[in-house]
Design a protein around this motif. Structure first.
Motif, PDB file in Angstrom:
ATOM      1  N   ILE A 202       0.834  -1.203   0.000  1.00  0.00           N
ATOM      2  CA  ILE A 202       0.000   0.000   0.000  1.00  0.00           C
ATOM      3  C   ILE A 202       0.867   1.250   0.000  1.00  0.00           C
ATOM      4  O   ILE A 202       0.563   2.238  -0.675  1.00  0.00           O
ATOM      5  CB  ILE A 202      -0.943   0.002   1.222  1.00  0.00           C
ATOM      6  CG1 ILE A 202      -1.952  -1.138   1.111  1.00  0.00           C
ATOM      7  CG2 ILE A 202      -1.691   1.335   1.325  1.00  0.00           C
ATOM      8  CD1 ILE A 202      -2.821  -1.305   2.343  1.00  0.00           C
ATOM      9  N   MET A 203       1.980   1.237   0.730  1.00  0.00           N
ATOM     10  CA  MET A 203       2.888   2.384   0.739  1.00  0.00           C
ATOM     11  C   MET A 203       3.486   2.609  -0.644  1.00  0.00           C
ATOM     12  O   MET A 203       3.619   3.748  -1.092  1.00  0.00           O
ATOM     13  CB  MET A 203       4.003   2.188   1.763  1.00  0.00           C
ATOM     14  CG  MET A 203       4.945   3.384   1.869  1.00  0.00           C
ATOM     15  SD  MET A 203       6.308   3.109   3.009  1.00  0.00           S
ATOM     16  CE  MET A 203       5.466   3.147   4.575  1.00  0.00           C
ATOM     17  N   LYS A 204       3.832   1.536  -1.330  1.00  0.00           N
ATOM     18  CA  LYS A 204       4.389   1.663  -2.685  1.00  0.00           C
ATOM     19  C   LYS A 204       3.388   2.322  -3.615  1.00  0.00           C
ATOM     20  O   LYS A 204       3.724   3.220  -4.383  1.00  0.00           O
ATOM     21  CB  LYS A 204       4.778   0.277  -3.202  1.00  0.00           C
ATOM     22  CG  LYS A 204       5.361   0.283  -4.609  1.00  0.00           C
ATOM     23  CD  LYS A 204       6.681   1.021  -4.665  1.00  0.00           C
ATOM     24  CE  LYS A 204       7.284   0.942  -6.060  1.00  0.00           C
ATOM     25  NZ  LYS A 204       8.552   1.673  -6.158  1.00  0.00           N
ATOM     26  N   ARG A 205       2.149   1.896  -3.541  1.00  0.00           N
ATOM     27  CA  ARG A 205       1.114   2.486  -4.387  1.00  0.00           C
ATOM     28  C   ARG A 205       0.867   3.947  -4.004  1.00  0.00           C
ATOM     29  O   ARG A 205       0.724   4.807  -4.866  1.00  0.00           O
ATOM     30  CB  ARG A 205      -0.185   1.677  -4.255  1.00  0.00           C
ATOM     31  CG  ARG A 205      -1.367   2.323  -4.957  1.00  0.00           C
ATOM     32  CD  ARG A 205      -2.601   1.455  -4.877  1.00  0.00           C
ATOM     33  NE  ARG A 205      -2.516   0.315  -5.782  1.00  0.00           N
ATOM     34  CZ  ARG A 205      -3.505  -0.567  -5.944  1.00  0.00           C
ATOM     35  NH1 ARG A 205      -4.621  -0.437  -5.253  1.00  0.00           N
ATOM     36  NH2 ARG A 205      -3.368  -1.558  -6.803  1.00  0.00           N
ATOM     37  N   THR A 206       0.811   4.238  -2.711  1.00  0.00           N
ATOM     38  CA  THR A 206       0.581   5.610  -2.262  1.00  0.00           C
ATOM     39  C   THR A 206       1.732   6.520  -2.676  1.00  0.00           C
ATOM     40  O   THR A 206       1.521   7.640  -3.124  1.00  0.00           O
ATOM     41  CB  THR A 206       0.420   5.657  -0.732  1.00  0.00           C
ATOM     42  OG1 THR A 206      -0.636   4.768  -0.352  1.00  0.00           O
ATOM     43  CG2 THR A 206       0.099   7.058  -0.261  1.00  0.00           C
ATOM     44  N   ALA A 207       2.963   6.044  -2.570  1.00  0.00           N
ATOM     45  CA  ALA A 207       4.121   6.852  -2.943  1.00  0.00           C
ATOM     46  C   ALA A 207       4.078   7.209  -4.420  1.00  0.00           C
ATOM     47  O   ALA A 207       4.484   8.291  -4.814  1.00  0.00           O
ATOM     48  CB  ALA A 207       5.415   6.111  -2.621  1.00  0.00           C
ATOM     49  N   GLU A 208       3.568   6.309  -5.253  1.00  0.00           N
ATOM     50  CA  GLU A 208       3.479   6.592  -6.680  1.00  0.00           C
ATOM     51  C   GLU A 208       2.398   7.625  -6.978  1.00  0.00           C
ATOM     52  O   GLU A 208       2.550   8.453  -7.867  1.00  0.00           O
ATOM     53  CB  GLU A 208       3.204   5.283  -7.435  1.00  0.00           C
ATOM     54  CG  GLU A 208       4.398   4.351  -7.449  1.00  0.00           C
ATOM     55  CD  GLU A 208       4.069   3.000  -8.035  1.00  0.00           C
ATOM     56  OE1 GLU A 208       5.008   2.261  -8.352  1.00  0.00           O
ATOM     57  OE2 GLU A 208       2.871   2.671  -8.170  1.00  0.00           O
TER      58      GLU A 208
END
Length: 333
Positions: A202-208
């Motif tokens: 979820i953090m990876k998606r949010t960072a993008e």
């Protein structure tokens, strides 16, 4: 002739308009440059060192001094991260966007998952020996791999899949040889594996989605998690009294380690965020396992709650071999 001149004039105007629009169009569509290999390795090492330090600090606070509240320790760590980012913003080192309801709604799933990840991780530190805790966390790697495939459409190579399988096999062997079995610890570490995997993806998606304001994401994440854990502390019966009546508040050494663990927690929060947004969530998870190579060996002698057996020692080394193979495959690819 006049018609030809008119056509040339129109073409010149169109060309001039195109030249005016082209730079703007290029700027809008221009994607951020991919992170360099040096940055990938640097953020991974930063995360490994920070994580190693905070694990031992947490273990000393929760086990050596028997601090009774993982929620309070988590609150201190979330608060220190929030304050550190706010001060850095006021000094001009980072740029934090104004808090909005839309931003809060976007970050809320990440903050909830992150809060549960930290709480279960601290509880596992309290209930398990360090070697067994870090080995049982291998299951988070498989969960991360599956979630990255489903949510991010990421397909790991055959070498990566083989190395992850080797790590899981080692964890299973070590668990079979665990002479200090703790059912609560095993249950908590399972949920910690799940929340670790969800948090990373979820953090990876949010960072993008918020590529231009990574520090804002981290600030909101820590701020909302601090509020969440504060609510838990206030409304769980006896939690406040348990902390107030803790016998070691007058112990200077305990206070030092508590402050150290709280401040180092803010550094680790930043390290995890940078590593996950620069690399893949799977890379962040496995770098954590590489860091745990040292934790596994030192944990046999630190904390006093590990019982040696040859089967668990064999499992530790099998899992370490898988971690090293994965690290080599990842950074070569």
């Amino acid at each position: 002739m006049h018609s030809r001149k008119s056509q040339l004039s129109n073409n010149a105007k169109m060309s001039e308009e195109t030249e005016k629009l082209l730079p703007l169009h290029t700027e809008v569509d221009k994607l951020p440059a991919p992170p360099s290999q040096a940055k990938k390795i640097g953020t991974a090492l930063f995360y490994a060192v920070s994580s190693l330090g905070v694990i031992f600090a947490n273990k000393i606070v929760l086990s050596t001094y028997s601090f009774p509240s993982v929620q309070t320790l988590a609150f201190f760590q979330f608060t220190s991260t929030t304050l550190a980012l706010k001060i850095a913003s006021m000094l001009g080192y980072v740029n934090l966007l104004p808090i909005s309801w839309s931003g809060i709604k976007a970050i809320l799933p990440l903050s909830t998952c992150y809060l549960l990840n930290i709480l279960t991780g601290l509880s596992a530190t309290q209930n398990l020996s360090l070697p067994m805790m870090v080995l049982l966390r291998r299951a988070s790697i498989l969960m991360t791999m599956i979630l990255e495939k489903v949510m991010l459409n990421s397909q790991p190579s055959n070498t990566v899949q083989l190395s992850v399988g080797l790590m899981l096999a080692g964890a299973l062997v070590a668990a079979l040889g665990d002479l200090s079995f703790n059912m609560i610890g095993y249950i908590v570490i399972f949920f910690n594996d799940l929340f670790t995997a969800l948090n990373g993806v979820i953090m990876k998606r949010t960072a993008e989605e918020y590529r231009k304001s990574k520090m804002t994401v981290l600030f909101l994440n820590s701020f909302l998690s601090a509020i969440g854990v504060a609510i838990i502390i206030i409304f769980v019966p006896g939690e406040v009294e348990k902390v107030q009546n803790f016998a070691e508040w007058g112990n200077t050494s305990f206070v030092f380690y508590l402050v150290f663990a709280s401040l180092l927690g803010s550094v680790l929060n930043l390290a995890i965020f940078l590593c996950t947004s620069t690399n893949s969530a799977l890379t962040t998870t496995v770098v954590g396992c590489l860091k745990n190579v040292l934790t596994s060996y030192l944990g046999m002698f630190i904390g006093g709650d590990y019982i040696f057996s040859w089967l668990s020692f064999l499992g530790i080394n099998i899992s370490i071999a898988g971690s090293l193979i994965y690290a080599q495959a990842t950074f070569r690819g």
